[in-house]
Enzyme design. Structure first.
Site, PDB file in Angstrom:
ATOM      1  N   TYR A   1      82.024  54.057 -39.605  1.00  0.00           N
ATOM      2  CA  TYR A   1      80.850  54.476 -38.831  1.00  0.00           C
ATOM      3  C   TYR A   1      80.558  53.436 -37.757  1.00  0.00           C
ATOM      4  O   TYR A   1      80.279  52.290 -38.057  1.00  0.00           O
ATOM      5  CB  TYR A   1      79.668  54.594 -39.800  1.00  0.00           C
ATOM      6  CG  TYR A   1      78.411  55.217 -39.276  1.00  0.00           C
ATOM      7  CD1 TYR A   1      77.844  54.840 -38.069  1.00  0.00           C
ATOM      8  CD2 TYR A   1      77.750  56.176 -40.029  1.00  0.00           C
ATOM      9  CE1 TYR A   1      76.668  55.414 -37.624  1.00  0.00           C
ATOM     10  CE2 TYR A   1      76.570  56.759 -39.601  1.00  0.00           C
ATOM     11  CZ  TYR A   1      76.040  56.370 -38.389  1.00  0.00           C
ATOM     12  OH  TYR A   1      74.870  56.942 -37.963  1.00  0.00           O
ATOM     13  N   TYR A  21      82.928  60.083 -29.342  1.00  0.00           N
ATOM     14  CA  TYR A  21      83.048  61.479 -29.779  1.00  0.00           C
ATOM     15  C   TYR A  21      81.689  62.159 -29.765  1.00  0.00           C
ATOM     16  O   TYR A  21      81.417  63.028 -28.945  1.00  0.00           O
ATOM     17  CB  TYR A  21      83.654  61.531 -31.181  1.00  0.00           C
ATOM     18  CG  TYR A  21      83.771  62.932 -31.756  1.00  0.00           C
ATOM     19  CD1 TYR A  21      84.514  63.898 -31.113  1.00  0.00           C
ATOM     20  CD2 TYR A  21      83.141  63.259 -32.953  1.00  0.00           C
ATOM     21  CE1 TYR A  21      84.626  65.184 -31.637  1.00  0.00           C
ATOM     22  CE2 TYR A  21      83.255  64.527 -33.495  1.00  0.00           C
ATOM     23  CZ  TYR A  21      83.991  65.485 -32.837  1.00  0.00           C
ATOM     24  OH  TYR A  21      84.105  66.746 -33.366  1.00  0.00           O
TER      25      TYR A  21
END
Ligand SMILES: [Zn+2]
Lengths: 136, 380
Positions: free
Chosen positions: B278, B326
């Site tokens: 993450y 993204y």
């Protein structure tokens, strides 16, 4: 538009002594009477050994600059860029603060520089502990 | 926990990602859930377990017409969905339910029907951090990094390279928000947000969602998609206040969660073909690589600089482009797991050849929490 001020704390029963201290120009920490651990933020028991026998004491106010960012984002009560810092107190615990009395630049704000607490009154109830470079 | 006995049989994101001003947060959950039910060939009435964060599981279950016998509303930030997978695997193994739907949806950019930010002024963070001008994650999550950089002699150029490499991966992904190549100089010349973090070292803020469906490995064989098995899981929490992290150069929650997941899976680092860490900000892959044990303390920046995590490298990392390129709705953990599942199904836009084991490692809050999942496409 009303003048925007920085967000101020709402003290709780467990943190009253800290905010009482800053009002009087003192930085107050807690120490475990059983294991001698010094800790922050406030709570009426030792986070290391869970003893409820703890005492409030006046800290030296000495610290060193542990880490920080220099925020360029608009924030109520601040004029960017300003440093949001974490200092390590001489007694051990770390706390978030701002660095007063110096330029808010990476050149001036050297990690590990010595600091001392200064107290900045916000309202009749709330005074914040900030830190400034030790002259020397 | 009776491990190696649960699998992902449905996985999908919302139909759109990015700017979705026509859907509320709850509908983003539902859009992801409906796509995931279709992916698994199931109807809402086939679901008997619901887990979510951001919305309550009650809201999601009722909105979708599900009557669960098990719910989990664990909400500890962006890794909550990894933790839901962990809890769901235990619940399925224990017989509390058979088929779990985990949903995420967040109107991070459009802010349609989403909650409010900010700690209560009576909370510890409200009393002892908020008064000092914290303005959301870019000014809080970032605070430990100068200490990390001083401790290990890491440069701003090395921090910038994290974003550069992830943009390379994003360039291979048609759904990525940002796909144009960038250089270290581009990153260092982008607008200062919170020194030493420039704009391109910070995640996107977008709208979107994703969902997973889990069931027992035994049943998983009967679903339309290739099952992706859960080999190992971990979770932990450290502190709600970044200023109170035990050590600014390493996350205790990462270490505890990662170790647990590796132990449960019974794998070694060399077995890992693909990794998701993450990345709300450019320093997180550095902490993640070190705290999961892929690199020694202080060595992750060189590891990335030497292209080990880049396309063609030995440890492909954040192959969807990550939160930096993204998408990042706010609680990104779900998208990291979606990419792990795509890689192990063999359908990722930037497919890692023959990937068999993928790890998705999440953070919650600002180094507050962590969840880690080891996935495999090989039946345990
Ligand atoms: Zn004690």
């Amino acid at each position: 538009m009303a003048e925007l001020k920085r967000p101020l704390p709402h003290p709780t029963p467990e943190t009253q002594h800290f905010w009482e201290g800053t009002r009087q120009g003192e930085l107050r920490l807690q120490r475990c009477d059983d294991c001698r651990h010094v800790y922050f933020p406030p709570r009426p028991f030792c986070p290391k050994c869970a003893s409820r026998k703890v005492s409030v004491f006046k800290a030296s106010g000495r610290a060193k600059l542990y880490s920080y960012v220099i925020s360029h984002r608009p924030a109520p009560g601040f004029t960017p860029p300003y440093a949001i810092a974490v200092v390590e107190l001489a007694e051990g615990p770390r706390m978030m603060t701002n660095i007063a009395g110096c330029a808010q630049t990476p050149e001036v704000l050297a990690l590990d520089m010595p600091l001392e607490a200064v107290f900045e009154k916000q309202t009749d109830d709330i005074t914040l502990a900030l830190f400034k470079p030790v002259k020397g | 926990m009776k491990r190696k006995s649960v699998a992902v049989v449905g996985a999908a994101e919302t139909t759109e990602l990015g700017l979705i001003p026509n859907l509320s947060q709850l509908q983003l959950h539902a859009d992801a859930a409906l796509n995931t039910l279709a992916d698994a060939g199931l109807k809402p009435t086939d679901i008997d377990g619901v887990a979510t964060a951001g919305e309550s599981p009650t809201s999601v279950a009722h909105y979708l017409g599900i009557t669960p016998t098990w719910v989990d509303g664990t909400s500890v930030g962006g890794c909550s969905f990894m933790i839901h997978v962990r809890h769901a695997a235990a619940a399925i193994n224990e017989g509390l339910c058979t088929t779990v739907l985990i949903t995420h949806g967040e109107s991070g950019r459009s802010r349609i029907g989403s909650g409010r930010f900010g700690a209560s002024p009576a909370s510890l963070a409200g009393q002892f951090e908020a008064p000092f001008g914290t303005m959301g994650p870019p000014t809080v999550f970032t605070i430990p990094v100068l200490r990390y950089m001083k401790t290990y002699g890491i440069t701003e150029e090395q921090l910038a390279m994290v974003a550069v490499v992830q943009r390379e991966w994003a360039g291979k992904n048609p759904r990525a928000s940002y796909r144009d190549p960038i250089t270290v100089a581009d990153v260092l010349n982008s607008r200062m947000i919170a020194y030493p973090f420039r704009l391109l070292m910070c995640c996107l803020v977008t709208d979107g969602g994703g969902a997973l469906i889990l069931t027992s490995a035994e049943r998983a064989k009967d679903f339309p998609r290739k099952p992706v098995y859960i080999l190992g899981t971990g979770e932990s929490v450290e502190t709600p206040m970044v200023s109170q992290m035990a050590d600014f150069t390493t996350s205790k929650a990462f270490r505890v969660s990662g170790k647990k997941a590796f132990e449960e899976a019974g794998i070694a680092h060399k077995d890992v073909d693909h990794l998701m860490i993450y990345d709300a900000f450019a320093h997180l892959p550095l902490y993640g690589l070190e705290d999961l044990g892929f690199c020694k303390p202080g060595e992750a920046a060189s590891f990335i600089w030497e292209r080990n995590t880049a396309p063609g490298g030995k440890l492909p990392l954040n192959t969807n482009g990550g939160g930096l390129s993204y998408m990042h709705s706010g609680m990104y953990g779900m998208y990291a797991m979606q990419e792990s599942v795509r890689q192990l199904r063999g359908v990722a836009p930037a497919q890692v050849p023959n990937a068999k084991i993928s790890i998705a490692h999440g953070v919650g809050g600002m180094f507050a929490a962590s969840g880690t999942i080891v996935f495999s496409n090989q039946a345990p």
